[in-house]
Motif scaffolding. Sequence first.
Motif, short mmCIF file in Angstrom:
data_model
loop_
_atom_site.label_atom_id
_atom_site.label_comp_id
_atom_site.label_asym_id
_atom_site.label_seq_id
_atom_site.Cartn_x
_atom_site.Cartn_y
_atom_site.Cartn_z
N SER A 54 8.49 10.92 -34.89
CA SER A 54 8.46 9.58 -34.07
C SER A 54 7.46 9.99 -32.66
N LEU A 55 6.11 10.00 -32.96
CA LEU A 55 5.20 10.09 -32.19
C LEU A 55 5.09 8.99 -31.46
N LYS A 56 4.61 9.19 -30.08
CA LYS A 56 4.36 8.14 -28.90
C LYS A 56 3.04 8.19 -28.64
N PRO A 57 2.40 7.15 -28.12
CA PRO A 57 0.87 7.29 -27.59
C PRO A 57 0.70 8.40 -26.50
N GLU A 58 1.74 8.77 -25.73
CA GLU A 58 1.69 9.63 -24.71
C GLU A 58 1.94 11.07 -25.13
N ASP A 59 2.03 11.44 -26.35
CA ASP A 59 1.81 12.51 -26.99
C ASP A 59 0.23 12.61 -27.43
N THR A 60 -0.54 11.92 -27.18
CA THR A 60 -2.06 12.17 -27.49
C THR A 60 -2.50 13.17 -26.59
N ALA A 61 -3.12 14.29 -27.18
CA ALA A 61 -3.65 15.32 -26.51
C ALA A 61 -4.45 16.17 -27.35
N VAL A 62 -4.94 17.37 -27.09
CA VAL A 62 -5.39 18.43 -27.79
C VAL A 62 -4.30 19.43 -27.78
N TYR A 63 -3.90 20.05 -29.03
CA TYR A 63 -2.87 20.55 -29.02
C TYR A 63 -3.38 22.26 -29.46
N TYR A 64 -2.72 22.97 -28.41
CA TYR A 64 -3.24 24.49 -28.47
C TYR A 64 -1.88 25.47 -29.07
N CYS A 65 -2.51 26.39 -30.13
CA CYS A 65 -1.35 27.36 -30.30
C CYS A 65 -1.75 28.64 -29.52
N ALA A 66 -0.79 29.23 -29.06
CA ALA A 66 -0.93 30.57 -27.91
C ALA A 66 0.00 31.51 -28.60
N GLY A 67 -0.52 32.81 -28.36
CA GLY A 67 0.33 33.97 -28.78
C GLY A 67 0.40 35.34 -27.83
N GLY A 68 0.98 36.17 -28.31
CA GLY A 68 0.74 37.57 -27.43
C GLY A 68 1.26 37.40 -25.99
N ARG A 69 2.54 36.72 -25.96
CA ARG A 69 3.01 36.62 -24.46
C ARG A 69 2.91 38.08 -23.95
N PHE A 70 2.63 38.12 -22.53
CA PHE A 70 2.76 39.64 -22.16
C PHE A 70 3.43 39.41 -20.78
N HIS A 71 3.74 38.22 -20.23
CA HIS A 71 4.68 38.33 -18.90
C HIS A 71 4.89 36.78 -18.65
N GLY A 72 5.90 36.64 -17.65
CA GLY A 72 6.24 35.38 -17.31
C GLY A 72 7.02 34.59 -18.10
N SER A 73 7.39 33.36 -17.89
CA SER A 73 8.11 32.46 -18.75
C SER A 73 7.69 32.00 -19.81
N SER A 74 8.38 31.41 -21.01
CA SER A 74 7.83 31.26 -22.07
C SER A 74 7.01 29.94 -22.03
N SER A 75 7.22 29.13 -21.01
CA SER A 75 6.51 27.97 -20.79
C SER A 75 5.26 28.20 -19.79
N ASP A 76 4.84 29.23 -19.35
CA ASP A 76 3.76 29.59 -18.58
C ASP A 76 2.49 29.95 -19.45
N PRO A 77 1.45 29.03 -19.27
CA PRO A 77 0.60 29.42 -20.32
C PRO A 77 -0.43 30.58 -19.77
N THR A 78 -0.18 30.95 -18.53
CA THR A 78 -1.12 32.38 -17.90
C THR A 78 -0.64 33.37 -18.67
N GLY A 79 0.59 33.48 -19.25
CA GLY A 79 1.43 34.55 -19.87
C GLY A 79 0.97 34.86 -21.22
#
Length: 124
Positions: free
Chosen positions: A85-110
């Motif tokens: 059910s994709l929407k135009p507002e979903d348009t973006a570059v999507y990045y995969c991230a791994g190796g979380r080492f600190h902070g909230s799961s939604s914090d990219p700096t972690g």
Amino acid sequence: QVQLVESGGGLVQAGGSLRLSCVASRRAFSINDMAWFRQAPGKKRDFVAFISWSAGSTSYADSVKGRFTISRDNAASTVYLQMNSLKPEDTAVYYCAGGRFHGSSSDPTGYAYWGQGTQVTVSS
């Protein structure tokens, strides 16, 4: 060092679906929490979805809840993002991230490791 490689992006009409994949280069992938983020032009990188190393815990941004599903296959060192059910507002570059080492799961700096990104464009 872990390398992450995303694929599966593309151009799709509103209401359509895409499945993103992220393959990790190292077998230790199985002990890493993983996540997907996205970044639209001129905007900050936003959290999309998270999955714990055991796949026992997942979480989603409110904007994608009920439409996107994150999953993983540790044997294949791969994490997926099924987007429906994709929407135009979903348009973006999507990045995969791994190796979380600190902070909230939604914090990219972690997160220690990032892929190069894959473009998703949803037309109206």
